[in-house]
Design a protein around this motif. Structure first.
Motif, PDB file in Angstrom:
ATOM      1  N   THR A  87       4.113  -0.866   3.442  1.00 50.95           N
ATOM      2  CA  THR A  87       3.230  -1.883   2.871  1.00 50.95           C
ATOM      3  C   THR A  87       2.628  -1.490   1.528  1.00 50.95           C
ATOM      4  O   THR A  87       2.324  -2.368   0.728  1.00 50.95           O
ATOM      5  CB  THR A  87       2.079  -2.209   3.843  1.00 50.95           C
ATOM      6  N   SER A  99       7.754  -6.405   2.341  1.00 55.93           N
ATOM      7  CA  SER A  99       7.207  -5.360   3.204  1.00 55.93           C
ATOM      8  C   SER A  99       7.739  -5.514   4.624  1.00 55.93           C
ATOM      9  O   SER A  99       8.264  -6.553   5.009  1.00 55.93           O
ATOM     10  CB  SER A  99       5.677  -5.437   3.214  1.00 55.93           C
ATOM     11  N   SER A 110       7.603 -11.362   3.542  1.00 53.95           N
ATOM     12  CA  SER A 110       6.922 -10.078   3.455  1.00 53.95           C
ATOM     13  C   SER A 110       5.722 -10.126   4.387  1.00 53.95           C
ATOM     14  O   SER A 110       4.915 -11.060   4.334  1.00 53.95           O
ATOM     15  CB  SER A 110       6.454  -9.826   2.022  1.00 53.95           C
ATOM     16  N   GLU A 111       5.568  -9.121   5.238  1.00 55.50           N
ATOM     17  CA  GLU A 111       4.481  -9.142   6.219  1.00 55.50           C
ATOM     18  C   GLU A 111       3.111  -9.191   5.548  1.00 55.50           C
ATOM     19  O   GLU A 111       2.220  -9.937   5.973  1.00 55.50           O
ATOM     20  CB  GLU A 111       4.587  -7.926   7.138  1.00 55.50           C
ATOM     21  N   VAL A 112       2.924  -8.377   4.503  1.00 62.12           N
ATOM     22  CA  VAL A 112       1.600  -8.361   3.865  1.00 62.12           C
ATOM     23  C   VAL A 112       1.356  -9.662   3.108  1.00 62.12           C
ATOM     24  O   VAL A 112       0.228 -10.176   3.083  1.00 62.12           O
ATOM     25  CB  VAL A 112       1.417  -7.138   2.943  1.00 62.12           C
TER      26      VAL A 112
END
Length: 395
Positions: free
Chosen positions: A204, A199, A300-302
Motif C-alpha cells: 500500500t 495496491s 486498488s484497495e487503498v
C-alpha cells in the motif's frame, strides 16, 4: 451531435452516501504536502491550465464547465508524470537509506548522490502506458534500471516512448491485471522494487505515494478556484486519480466539497461493480476499451477505501461516445479554444455530457443551470497514430 450522448446507454449507480463523509486515514495532508514540496521543485514544473468551456456549458444548460488539461505535464503527456516518478524517488529513498544505514533525503536521491548503490537497483512496474512512462522517466532521472510490463493491446508508440527513456519493456499475454501479477512474481524472484499505481493486501505504501503525487494537480485546482464547484467527474481505472482528487477536495473544501462522480468504460467497470457490491470487486475484461488507460479489472484497495467514502455515484459510458468527444474538443471554436486530448482523458467529459443530456440522469445528479463542474483532462496526445485515426473518423 449531443443526440449521440442523449441516446447512449449510460449506466448509473447511486452510491447512496448521506451525512458526514469522513476520509480514511490513508491520504493525509502531510503526504500531499511532502509530494507537493518535492514535485514543485523539479525542473520544468508548471501549473497546468484550468480551461473554461463556456459554449459547451451553455449547450448543456450548466453554469460552468472547467477542464484541467494535463497534456503538457513535464512533457510526458499526462497527469501520471506526477505520481510514478515521485513514487520512484520515495522507493529509492527507502532502499538507499537501508543500504547505507542512515536516512537520505529525496533531494539527494534526485541529485544522484549515491551512484554505487543506485546502479544495483531495478524498479519494475505494470502499465497501460502513461504510468510506465512516468516510472521510466523517474528511474532515468535517478540513475536506476527500469523494467516495464505491458499487455498485448498496449500500442507500439507507447512502448517506444518508454524505451526511449531507457526502460526495458516486456510484453506479456493477458490484460493489465495479468501484467500486475507478473511484476509481483518477477520482483519477488529477482529482488526488484515494484512501483505500482495499484495496491493489494500488504502493498500500500507506494500506491499511496503515487496518489500523493496526483494530489499536486488537485491542489492546483483548489488554489485556482475562489469557491468550490458543485460537481466533479473523474476517470475510473484502478481508482488512484479519483481517490487523490476526492481526498484533496475534501481536505481543502470540507463540507463544501463537490459531489464526486466516477466514470468508467462499460467494458471495464470495476469501481461501478464494487459500489454495487458494497466492497472492492474485480471484473473480467472480455474486450479492451478504446480508453486504454482505464482498462482495469481490479480496483486498488487503498483507492477504493477513499472512493467508497467520497463518491456520490458511478457511471459507465459506451465506447461509441469516446472518439466523438475527442473530435469535439479538437474542433472547438475559436481555434485557440481547441484541445488535443487522448482517448482516456475524455472519460469524465463523456460522462458529464451523457448525464446532462439524459433527463433522468440529469435529475439524479442534480445538474442544472447553476451547476459548476470540474473535469480532469488526464492526458493529451500520448499516441499520435491513434489520435490521428480518431480525428480522421477511422476509429
Amino acid at each position: 451531435m449531443l443526440d449521440l450522448f442523449a441516446n447512449s446507454n449510460t449506466g448509473y449507480f447511486d452510491a447512496g452516501l448521506t451525512g458526514e463523509r469522513l476520509l480514511p486515514d490513508l491520504l493525509t495532508r502531510e503526504q500531499f504536502d511532502r509530494a507537493e514540496n518535492e514535485v514543485s521543485s523539479w525542473e520544468g514544473y508548471e501549473k497546468t491550465p484550468l480551461l473554461s468551456f463556456g459554449p459547451l456549458a451553455a449547450d448543456l444548460g450548466l453554469g460552468e464547465v472547467l477542464y484541467k488539461h494535463e497534456g503538457d505535464r513535464f512533457g510526458l503527456g499526462s497527469f501520471k508524470a506526477l505520481g510514478g516518478a515521485y513514487a520512484v524517488m520515495c522507493v529509492l529513498q527507502r532502499e538507499i537509506s537501508k543500504r547505507i544505514g542512515k536516512d537520505v533525503s529525496l533531494a539527494k536521491v534526485r541529485d544522484r548522490a549515491f551512484p554505487s548503490e543506485a546502479k544495483d537497483i531495478t524498479v519494475i512496474s505494470a502499465t497501460d502506458g502513461n504510468h510506465g512512462r512516468s516510472v521510466a522517466w523517474g528511474a532515468a532521472r535517478c540513475g536506476v534500471s527500469c523494467r516495464i510490463y505491458v499487455h498485448a493491446e498496449v500500442s507500439e508508440h507507447r512502448v517506444d516512448a518508454m524505451r526511449a527513456l531507457g526502460a526495458d519493456v516486456i510484453r506479456i499475454d493477458g490484460d493489465y491485471d495479468a501484467t500486475v501479477e507478473q511484476t509481483r512474481l518477477d520482483a519477488e524472484q529477482n529482488g526488484w522494487l515494484i512501483v505500482s499505481d495499484t495496491s493489494w493486501t500488504g502493498y500500500t505504501q507506494t500506491p499511496i505515494e503515487v496518489m500523493a503525487g496526483y494530489g499536486v494537480m488537485a491542489r492546483e485546482i483548489t488554489r485556482d478556484l475562489a469557491t468550490p464547484p458543485t460537481h466533479v467527474f473523474l476517470q475510473g481505472g484502478v481508482g488512484g486519480l479519483a481517490a487523490a482528487v476526492a481526498a484533496v477536495f475534501r481536505q481543502d473544501w470540507g463540507t463544501e466539497a463537490p459531489k464526486v462522480y466516477v466514470v468508467e468504460p462499460e467494458l471495464a467497470p470495476c469501481l461501478f461493480e464494487s459500489s454495487k457490491a458494497g466492497r472492492s470487486t474485480a471484473v473480467q475484461i472480455a474486450e479492451e476499451t478504446i480508453m486504454a488507460g482505464l482498462s482495469c479489472g481490479e480496483p486498488s484497495e487503498v483507492a477504493w477505501s477513499v472512493l467508497a467514502s467520497q463518491t456520490s455515484g458511478f457511471l459507465t459510458i459506451p465506447e461509441e461516445v469516446v472518439a466523438p468527444t475527442v473530435r469535439m474538443l479538437a474542433s472547438f471554436e475559436p481555434e485557440s479554444a481547441r484541445v488535443q486530448a487522448g482517448e482516456s482523458g475524455v472519460a469524465g467529459l463523456c460522462g458529464l455530457i451523457c448525464a446532462a443530456t439524459q433527463p433522468n440522469l440529469r435529475a439524479a445528479l442534480g445538474l442544472n443551470e447553476s451547476s459548476r463542474v470540474v473535469l480532469i483532462g488526464s492526458e493529451g496526445v500520448t499516441d499520435p497514430v491513434i489520435y490521428d485515426q480518431i480525428i480522421k473518423g477511422e476509429i
